[in-house]
Design an enzyme around this catalytic site. Sequence first.
Site, PDB file in Angstrom:
ATOM      1  N   TYR A   1       0.830  -1.204   0.000  1.00  0.00           N
ATOM      2  CA  TYR A   1       0.000   0.000   0.000  1.00  0.00           C
ATOM      3  C   TYR A   1       0.870   1.262   0.000  1.00  0.00           C
ATOM      4  O   TYR A   1       0.593   2.226  -0.710  1.00  0.00           O
ATOM      5  CB  TYR A   1      -0.937   0.014   1.207  1.00  0.00           C
ATOM      6  CG  TYR A   1      -1.663   1.326   1.356  1.00  0.00           C
ATOM      7  CD1 TYR A   1      -2.680   1.675   0.473  1.00  0.00           C
ATOM      8  CD2 TYR A   1      -1.309   2.233   2.350  1.00  0.00           C
ATOM      9  CE1 TYR A   1      -3.324   2.905   0.581  1.00  0.00           C
ATOM     10  CE2 TYR A   1      -1.952   3.452   2.467  1.00  0.00           C
ATOM     11  CZ  TYR A   1      -2.958   3.783   1.587  1.00  0.00           C
ATOM     12  OH  TYR A   1      -3.592   4.997   1.693  1.00  0.00           O
TER      13      TYR A   1
ATOM     14  N   SER B   1      -2.688  13.847   7.723  1.00  0.00           N
ATOM     15  CA  SER B   1      -3.551  13.395   6.625  1.00  0.00           C
ATOM     16  C   SER B   1      -5.018  13.435   7.026  1.00  0.00           C
ATOM     17  O   SER B   1      -5.383  13.097   8.157  1.00  0.00           O
ATOM     18  CB  SER B   1      -3.181  11.964   6.239  1.00  0.00           C
ATOM     19  OG  SER B   1      -4.230  11.386   5.480  1.00  0.00           O
TER      20      SER B   1
ATOM     21  N   GLN C   1      -4.235  18.367   6.260  1.00  0.00           N
ATOM     22  CA  GLN C   1      -4.670  18.126   4.873  1.00  0.00           C
ATOM     23  C   GLN C   1      -6.093  17.618   4.872  1.00  0.00           C
ATOM     24  O   GLN C   1      -6.398  16.609   5.499  1.00  0.00           O
ATOM     25  CB  GLN C   1      -3.742  17.094   4.218  1.00  0.00           C
ATOM     26  CG  GLN C   1      -4.179  16.661   2.829  1.00  0.00           C
ATOM     27  CD  GLN C   1      -4.960  15.363   2.829  1.00  0.00           C
ATOM     28  OE1 GLN C   1      -4.609  14.439   3.554  1.00  0.00           O
ATOM     29  NE2 GLN C   1      -6.008  15.279   2.009  1.00  0.00           N
TER      30      GLN C   1
ATOM     31  N   TYR D   1      -9.345  16.091   2.822  1.00  0.00           N
ATOM     32  CA  TYR D   1     -10.061  15.604   1.660  1.00  0.00           C
ATOM     33  C   TYR D   1     -11.464  16.165   1.828  1.00  0.00           C
ATOM     34  O   TYR D   1     -12.125  15.892   2.835  1.00  0.00           O
ATOM     35  CB  TYR D   1     -10.120  14.074   1.660  1.00  0.00           C
ATOM     36  CG  TYR D   1      -8.862  13.417   1.173  1.00  0.00           C
ATOM     37  CD1 TYR D   1      -8.326  13.743  -0.061  1.00  0.00           C
ATOM     38  CD2 TYR D   1      -8.218  12.452   1.941  1.00  0.00           C
ATOM     39  CE1 TYR D   1      -7.181  13.129  -0.530  1.00  0.00           C
ATOM     40  CE2 TYR D   1      -7.070  11.831   1.481  1.00  0.00           C
ATOM     41  CZ  TYR D   1      -6.554  12.176   0.244  1.00  0.00           C
ATOM     42  OH  TYR D   1      -5.433  11.566  -0.204  1.00  0.00           O
TER      43      TYR D   1
ATOM     44  N   THR E   1      -6.167  18.729  -0.777  1.00  0.00           N
ATOM     45  CA  THR E   1      -5.641  17.859  -1.828  1.00  0.00           C
ATOM     46  C   THR E   1      -6.691  17.763  -2.921  1.00  0.00           C
ATOM     47  O   THR E   1      -7.836  17.383  -2.661  1.00  0.00           O
ATOM     48  CB  THR E   1      -5.299  16.476  -1.248  1.00  0.00           C
ATOM     49  OG1 THR E   1      -4.254  16.655  -0.293  1.00  0.00           O
ATOM     50  CG2 THR E   1      -4.822  15.528  -2.335  1.00  0.00           C
TER      51      THR E   1
ATOM     52  N   ARG F   1      -5.805   1.042  -8.250  1.00  0.00           N
ATOM     53  CA  ARG F   1      -4.551   0.559  -7.659  1.00  0.00           C
ATOM     54  C   ARG F   1      -4.525  -0.969  -7.683  1.00  0.00           C
ATOM     55  O   ARG F   1      -4.780  -1.647  -6.676  1.00  0.00           O
ATOM     56  CB  ARG F   1      -4.374   1.109  -6.244  1.00  0.00           C
ATOM     57  CG  ARG F   1      -4.237   2.614  -6.242  1.00  0.00           C
ATOM     58  CD  ARG F   1      -3.704   3.164  -4.938  1.00  0.00           C
ATOM     59  NE  ARG F   1      -3.690   4.631  -4.981  1.00  0.00           N
ATOM     60  CZ  ARG F   1      -3.779   5.419  -3.918  1.00  0.00           C
ATOM     61  NH1 ARG F   1      -3.879   4.890  -2.715  1.00  0.00           N
ATOM     62  NH2 ARG F   1      -3.767   6.723  -4.030  1.00  0.00           N
TER      63      ARG F   1
ATOM     64  N   LYS G   1      -2.792  21.287  -2.776  1.00  0.00           N
ATOM     65  CA  LYS G   1      -1.829  20.216  -3.119  1.00  0.00           C
ATOM     66  C   LYS G   1      -2.365  19.390  -4.286  1.00  0.00           C
ATOM     67  O   LYS G   1      -3.532  18.999  -4.293  1.00  0.00           O
ATOM     68  CB  LYS G   1      -1.617  19.309  -1.902  1.00  0.00           C
ATOM     69  CG  LYS G   1      -0.796  18.051  -2.186  1.00  0.00           C
ATOM     70  CD  LYS G   1      -0.519  17.301  -0.886  1.00  0.00           C
ATOM     71  CE  LYS G   1       0.293  16.044  -1.078  1.00  0.00           C
ATOM     72  NZ  LYS G   1      -0.493  14.885  -1.475  1.00  0.00           N
TER      73      LYS G   1
ATOM     74  N   HIS H   1       0.769  13.192  -6.281  1.00  0.00           N
ATOM     75  CA  HIS H   1       0.333  12.293  -5.219  1.00  0.00           C
ATOM     76  C   HIS H   1       1.285  11.087  -5.096  1.00  0.00           C
ATOM     77  O   HIS H   1       0.868   9.962  -4.832  1.00  0.00           O
ATOM     78  CB  HIS H   1      -1.090  11.820  -5.514  1.00  0.00           C
ATOM     79  CG  HIS H   1      -1.931  11.607  -4.282  1.00  0.00           C
ATOM     80  ND1 HIS H   1      -2.943  12.455  -3.918  1.00  0.00           N
ATOM     81  CD2 HIS H   1      -1.924  10.645  -3.348  1.00  0.00           C
ATOM     82  CE1 HIS H   1      -3.521  12.011  -2.813  1.00  0.00           C
ATOM     83  NE2 HIS H   1      -2.917  10.913  -2.446  1.00  0.00           N
TER      84      HIS H   1
ATOM     85  N   ARG I   1       0.302   8.164  -7.270  1.00  0.00           N
ATOM     86  CA  ARG I   1      -0.760   7.274  -6.796  1.00  0.00           C
ATOM     87  C   ARG I   1      -2.148   7.621  -7.341  1.00  0.00           C
ATOM     88  O   ARG I   1      -3.116   6.983  -6.964  1.00  0.00           O
ATOM     89  CB  ARG I   1      -0.801   7.304  -5.262  1.00  0.00           C
ATOM     90  CG  ARG I   1       0.480   6.802  -4.635  1.00  0.00           C
ATOM     91  CD  ARG I   1       0.614   7.229  -3.182  1.00  0.00           C
ATOM     92  NE  ARG I   1      -0.250   6.518  -2.273  1.00  0.00           N
ATOM     93  CZ  ARG I   1       0.045   5.354  -1.715  1.00  0.00           C
ATOM     94  NH1 ARG I   1       1.174   4.748  -1.997  1.00  0.00           N
ATOM     95  NH2 ARG I   1      -0.782   4.782  -0.860  1.00  0.00           N
TER      96      ARG I   1
END
Length: 383
Positions: free
Chosen positions: A27, A109, A129, A131, A157, A166, A256, A280, A283
Amino acid sequence: RLCREVLCLDDFEIKARRHLPKPLFGYIAGATETNASLRHNAEAFQAYAFRPRVLRDVSKRSTETSLFGKTHAAPFGIAPMGISALMAYRGDIVLAQGADQSGIPMIISGSSLVPLEEIAAVSPQAWFQAYLPGEPDRIDALIDRVGAAGLRTLLLTVDTATLPNRENNVRAGFSTPLRPGLRLAWQGISHPRWTAGTFLRTIVRHGIPHFENSYATRGAPIISSNVTRDFGRRDHLNWNHLERIRNRWSGKLVVKGIMHPDDAARAVDTGADGVIVSNHGGRQLDGTASPLQVLPEIASRVGDRVAVMVDGGFRRGTDIMKALALGACFVFVGRPFLYAAAVAGLPGVLKAADILKTELHSNMALLGVTKVGDISADYITRA
Ligand code: FNR
């Protein structure tokens, strides 16, 4: 042992590969689809080479850097990384403490498993940060919560309109939430130091960890047999949301995930105090240019108005120096710090920061500069 065995940041990755269960290591290390963005990030540094200057007195030099009115010990910080507390015991706290003691910033995060208030209590300097949740009233609530915790730098972000593909996570057996089962049990048995020191210790002391800081995912357990949970929608977010946040947030605002000069200009026009040029860590969108590649045009467009920062693949003091020469004022480093926290806790994070600082210090002398601010395009050429 750390001093003998870890000589550069990449050494932490070798140790983490052994220490962590395969799905967790995968991960952190992984990217998306063909991993092209990740490769671009690593290779980008080879496109530039230094033109060192000689016979200058560099005996008094400093890696100190000012950013948003604060002096940091070095021109780098720790990038936000979700679910760190699954990799290292109280991972976010350890990263925040390590950053504080090293005199560098750390970004909490929005997908962390430790409440932001607890991290802010050990490190009020940390940035947060977010989301963005989809609904405006939830955005407001999140912003107010960050401010109430005493944090002063909010980072949005913006490169995550939807979840990326992924594949490597599927192959390695990683999902959020983690699915209990024989495969996971075997990983636990074969990585006893992580199982006892991070996983069981967390559950015994704090219960099953769940997402704490995002209103889209808040309260969702990280280990569950229910895998149909909705991560919240973000694909409708647009510049109006940024404007709304700018109007509500009085602290520093950083965006970001900027990769295009027009977006950088739009973010600045909307009131951002800084941008982080970032893909990122490779990612999100596969096949993205490396941030280093697009940095010069973004820096020349908005670098005189706001702080232009960058992340993605930085592993050496010389990598940081190349970004500074190309117009960045600050660099963020992700994976190596999480590996360091996972294998060695706080001493690991301190060691990682010290390695980078030491590399910068000696390589600045070899380049012929005494101050971070002196590193300019004059010291670099296309390789
Ligand atoms: C990330 N990254 C990330 N970014 C973000 O804005 N919010 C997040 O929650 C996360 N989570 C996350 C988890 C993990 C395990 C990794 C490796 C990365 C991206 C991160 O902030 C940063 O952009 C890159 O990691 C920088 O690249 P390097 O230094 O890891 O190569």
